[in-house]
Structures are given as structure tokens and as C-alpha cells.
Design an enzyme around this catalytic site. Structure first.
Site, mmCIF file in Angstrom:
data_model
loop_
_atom_site.group_PDB
_atom_site.id
_atom_site.type_symbol
_atom_site.label_atom_id
_atom_site.label_comp_id
_atom_site.label_asym_id
_atom_site.label_seq_id
_atom_site.Cartn_x
_atom_site.Cartn_y
_atom_site.Cartn_z
ATOM 1 C CG ASN A 9 34.429 22.699 22.469
ATOM 2 O OD1 ASN A 9 34.293 22.802 21.241
ATOM 3 N ND2 ASN A 9 33.900 23.563 23.323
ATOM 4 C CD1 TRP A 10 39.197 19.527 19.069
ATOM 5 C CD2 TRP A 10 39.085 19.144 16.862
ATOM 6 N NE1 TRP A 10 39.743 18.289 18.822
ATOM 7 C CE2 TRP A 10 39.686 18.031 17.486
ATOM 8 C CE3 TRP A 10 38.904 19.120 15.479
ATOM 9 C CZ2 TRP A 10 40.114 16.902 16.763
ATOM 10 C CZ3 TRP A 10 39.323 18.012 14.761
ATOM 11 C CH2 TRP A 10 39.924 16.911 15.401
ATOM 12 C CE LYS A 11 36.293 26.223 23.761
ATOM 13 N NZ LYS A 11 36.480 27.185 24.833
ATOM 14 C CG HIS A 94 30.786 25.873 25.363
ATOM 15 N ND1 HIS A 94 31.276 27.156 25.479
ATOM 16 C CD2 HIS A 94 31.801 25.051 25.712
ATOM 17 C CE1 HIS A 94 32.547 27.095 25.871
ATOM 18 N NE2 HIS A 94 32.884 25.834 26.016
ATOM 19 C CD GLU A 96 33.760 29.448 24.158
ATOM 20 O OE1 GLU A 96 33.677 28.739 23.146
ATOM 21 O OE2 GLU A 96 34.728 29.382 24.942
ATOM 22 C CD GLU A 166 33.082 23.456 29.599
ATOM 23 O OE1 GLU A 166 34.156 22.927 29.293
ATOM 24 O OE2 GLU A 166 32.426 24.151 28.822
ATOM 25 N N GLY A 172 39.378 29.030 29.025
ATOM 26 C CA GLY A 172 40.325 29.746 28.184
ATOM 27 C C GLY A 172 41.123 30.810 28.915
ATOM 28 C CB SER A 212 42.220 26.496 32.346
ATOM 29 O OG SER A 212 41.852 27.702 31.702
ATOM 30 N N GLY A 233 39.178 22.346 25.966
ATOM 31 C CA GLY A 233 39.202 23.287 24.847
ATOM 32 C C GLY A 233 40.610 23.389 24.279
ATOM 33 N N GLY A 234 41.328 24.429 24.680
ATOM 34 C CA GLY A 234 42.661 24.725 24.140
ATOM 35 C C GLY A 234 43.585 23.516 24.051
HETATM 36 P P1 PGA Z 1 39.532 25.523 27.785
HETATM 37 O O1 PGA Z 1 38.021 25.387 27.269
HETATM 38 O O2 PGA Z 1 39.996 24.121 28.090
HETATM 39 O O3 PGA Z 1 40.275 26.150 26.660
HETATM 40 O O4 PGA Z 1 39.483 26.369 29.013
HETATM 41 C C1 PGA Z 1 37.133 24.474 27.828
HETATM 42 C C2 PGA Z 1 35.813 24.552 27.133
HETATM 43 O O5 PGA Z 1 35.403 25.647 26.740
HETATM 44 O O6 PGA Z 1 35.136 23.521 26.934
#
Ligand code: PGA
Length: 249
Positions: A9-11, A94, A96, A166, A172, A212, A233-234
Site C-alpha cells: 500500500n503505497w498510500k 483502511h 486511515e 491491521e 506506521g 510495521s 505500508g512503509g
Molecule cells: P505500515 O502500514 O506497514 O507502514 O505500518 C501498513 C498499512 O497501513 O497498510
């Protein structure tokens, strides 16, 4: 056997050329039948990234979709538009989106149905905030999220869905759920699905862990019996890290 999946997930990161560059690097390192790899760039890049990975076993995803089919909804992107980019998956719910854009169960249920209608596969995210876990409410919170957004679906439709657990406190933050914590929740989710849709559906559903997840902890997380992969994510923004996570299988 359940499909094993690693999704990036590149956000809101990477412009079109950066996205294509990243996809090319991932493509160079990786292509395997055993693990489904999915890249979720921002909307504006999905089409170019889809072209970049065309002919490979990698797929693309959108990070969100509209609740509506088409029309006067300024700024929204519909499922049919997403489909036309070459994407096969859509991340829905998600944390977010839930936290910053106030997406509730009702909105998410609508998005899931539209996604399925357009033959896109929803990757449905669920997870508790830290306060829920501290109050020992995490199982209830996650069950409710799943029940409210998904349990209206027919068995056939439910079987098309991918779930991503998640924990919000792990996204993050650099704090990962321990392999035991992940396994415990994944087993809970699978049991919950089995109670509603039957043993076979529960066994078939891929449940990914996100929060993470990095090359150095992916192996232990993925070795848990009910963890079928990761939503990253990251660490999905660097080809070496993402590849390290895929290799953890
Ligand atoms: P993260 O994000 O790996 O940066 O913790 C995961 C996600 O939000 O899907």
C-alpha cells in the site's frame, strides 16, 4: 490451499514516474506463482503501473473507491474507472480512511458491494485502536467491523474477499503486533467467519497482517498458521525491503 498474498500500500507516496520505477524494480526481482504480489499506487499512477507489470504475475490495486457508480461526485473515483486502469483489487476500510475521512461500516459495506459488482476483489481492512486493546475489547471491535460491513454478503461473494487485520497502534509506528498477537486475532477472525459462512469458507479466506511489517519480522509473522501474508505500508516503498518481505515466505 489459501492464497498467500503480499500487498504493498503505497498510500499518498510516489508520482507516476516514481511509481513506474518502483514497480520495475519489484518486477525485476520478483515473479512467482506461489505468492500473489499486489501493488496499490495512488489513483493517478495505477494505469501506468498496471502497464509496467502487464504480462507478469503481479497485480495492481486501488487504495479506495467511491460509494457511487458515476455522476456528480466531485473528486471521487468509481469502481468502473478503477477497473479500466487494469487494477484487480481495491483496499477498503483502511484505518486511515476510517479515521481521517470518517468512513463508517455503512459506507464500507456499500463500497465492498460495488467493488464485487465490478469484479474487483476487496481487501477489507479491520483493526482495533490501542485503547480497545488495553480495555480487552479488541476481539469485539474487529468482529463488529467484519459483521457490519461484510456479513450481508452471500457466501459466494464473501469467498471473493481478502481480509487484512491491521491493528491501528501498529500502523506506521514501528511497533508490530507480536506473532502470537497476530495469530490470536487471525484465528479469532477465521472462527468468526466459519460461524457465519461455514468451515470451508473460513478455511479458504486469506487473512493478511498489516502494521510495521518489515523484512526482519515478516518471517515470524508469516509462519503463524492463520497469517496468510501481509499488507505492507512503509516497507513497500523500497523494492529491496518489499522483496525481503515476499521472500520471508
Ligand atoms: P505500515 O502500514 O506497514 O507502514 O505500518 C501498513 C498499512 O497501513 O497498510
Amino acid at each position: 490451499m489459501r492464497q498467500r498474498i503480499v500487498a504493498g500500500n503505497w498510500k499518498m507516496n510516489t508520482n507516476i514516474s516514481e511509481g513506474v520505477y518502483l514497480a520495475k524494480n519489484i518486477l525485476q526481482i520478483y515473479d512467482s506463482k506461489d505468492i500473489k504480489v499486489i501493488l496499490a499506487p495512488p489513483f493517478v499512477s495505477i494505469n501506468e503501473v498496471s502497464k509496467t507489470i502487464e504480462g507478469s504475475l503481479i497485480s495492481t490495486a486501488a487504495q479506495n473507491c467511491s460509494t457511487e457508480e458515476s455522476g456528480a461526485y466531485t473528486g471521487e473515483v468509481s469502481c468502473s474507472m478503477i477497473k479500466a486502469t487494469g487494477a484487480e483489487f481495491v483496499i477498503i476500510g483502511h484505518s486511515e480512511r476510517r479515521a481521517y475521512y470518517h468512513e463508517n461500516d455503512e459506507i464500507l459495506a456499500k463500497k465492498v458491494k460495488l467493488t464485487l459488482k465490478h469484479q474487483l476483489t476487496p481487501i477489507f481492512c479491520c483493526g482495533e485502536v490501542l485503547a480497545d486493546r488495553e480495555m480487552n475489547n479488541h476481539f469485539t471491535v474487529v468482529s463488529e467491523q467484519i459483521k457490519n460491513a461484510l456479513f450481508d454478503l452471500s457466501k459466494d461473494d464473501f469467498e471473493k474477499i481478502v481480509i487484512a487485520y491491521e491493528p491501528v497502534w501498529a500502523i506506521g509506528t514501528g511497533v508490530t503486533a507480536s506473532p502470537d498477537q497476530a495469530q490470536e486475532m487471525h484465528a479469532h477472525i477465521r472462527r468468526f467467519i466459519k460461524e457465519k459462512y461455514g468451515e470451508d469458507t473460513g478455511e479458504k479466506t486469506s487473512i493478511l497482517y498489516g502494521g510495521s511489517c518489515k523484512p526482519n519480522n515478516a518471517k515470524e509473522l508469516f509462519s503463524q498458521i492463520d497469517v496468510d501474508g501481509g499488507l505492507i505500508g512503509g516497507a513497500s516503498l523500497k523494492a529491496e525491503d518489499f522483496n525481503g518481505i515476499i521472500k520471508a515466505f
